[in-house]
Design an enzyme around this catalytic site. Sequence first.
Site, PDB file in Angstrom:
ATOM      1  N   ARG A   1       2.319   4.895  -5.516  1.00 50.39           N
ATOM      2  CA  ARG A   1       2.998   5.363  -4.099  1.00 50.39           C
ATOM      3  C   ARG A   1       3.356   3.983  -3.162  1.00 50.39           C
ATOM      4  O   ARG A   1       4.124   4.066  -2.458  1.00 50.39           O
ATOM      5  CB  ARG A   1       1.838   6.267  -3.476  1.00 50.39           C
TER       6      ARG A   1
ATOM      7  N   LYS B   1      -2.672  -6.472  -4.216  1.00 45.43           N
ATOM      8  CA  LYS B   1      -1.433  -6.113  -5.127  1.00 45.43           C
ATOM      9  C   LYS B   1      -0.542  -5.126  -4.528  1.00 45.43           C
ATOM     10  O   LYS B   1       0.552  -4.930  -4.801  1.00 45.43           O
ATOM     11  CB  LYS B   1      -1.753  -5.878  -6.587  1.00 45.43           C
TER      12      LYS B   1
ATOM     13  N   SER C   1      -6.200  11.854  -6.492  1.00 47.19           N
ATOM     14  CA  SER C   1      -6.214  11.885  -8.008  1.00 47.19           C
ATOM     15  C   SER C   1      -7.115  10.742  -8.955  1.00 47.19           C
ATOM     16  O   SER C   1      -7.306  11.127  -9.861  1.00 47.19           O
ATOM     17  CB  SER C   1      -4.696  11.276  -8.229  1.00 47.19           C
TER      18      SER C   1
END
EC number: 1.1.1.94
Length: 337
Positions: free
Chosen positions: A257, A193, A12
């Site tokens: 995700r 993160k 993506s």
Amino acid sequence: MKQKIAVLGPGSWGTALAQVLVENGHEAILWGKNPEQVIEINQQRTNHRYLPDLTLPEGLKATTSLAEAVNDADAILFVIPTKAIREVAHEVATMISNKPYIIHASKGLEQQSHKRISEVLAEEIPVEKRKDIIVLSGPSHAEEVAVHDITTITAASVSLEAAKYVQTLFMNDYFRIYTNDDVIGVELGAALKNIIALGAGAMVGLGFGDNAKAAIMTRGLAEISRLGVALGANPLTFIGLSGVGDLIVTCTSIHSRNWRTGQLLGQGKKLDEILENMGMIVEGVSTTKAALELAQQLGVEMPITEAIYRVLYEGQDIKVAAKEIMLRDGRVENEFS
């Protein structure tokens, strides 16, 4: 000036970045190993697995030949999982002769060595075969970039000239690039993160509200900053796009995700089942292990990371892990401890 950019990784994010390049007037060629995906991109102008609602621009090409992709490229952009970086970079080094810029937009730490991606690239692609290495990172969901949502990210390099080159390649009216010379801070913010996003998703999965979300993001930023500064990063980087910016977007969105994985863990799902059904790499899982090992090596305290590690790798009940964090000894906030 029109540039040829090899984009390695037709997921993506790689697809969205390739689209930006083509729309900016450059030649972008996507490299991937799946022949069916490459045929779909070239013939149907779609990449349904990763960006199902997107129609790709006509100028975007794809190939399964790594040599074709990198041949005479002005820049090579790595957008592949961290675990594949070293192997692919080694292959690339055998195929290039025109000293391209090396850019990466991947987010993680190498297992065992705990090295940042730019360090791996520097080891595998000798300096005589390339120009500078640039990190492209910041708060960005591919799904939103693909539909021209306003996005701002960072191009970081020890060479400001190289960072400006990447800025010029990508910047347009919906995609704004800032430059930075703190490669360590930008890469660590990008990688770490994802760990905190696992925790933020878990808080939601457990049924906690905004207070818990604010707590884990804020104290997570403290952990990221502590480890980053110990490794030589500029602390101001962590209040910028690749620090708090990336933390916000990854810890608050269903597009993430890592967040979705954490949410499912909080709901009681098993990690193996989650990863099998996700269909894409969840970088935060492997990064948790590498970051904790690195923190222990440096004597840096990372209690949230440690708790997430126990859940992921030791099977600790996630409710117990959350309670243990809350029952730690009281601390002074501005000591970042």
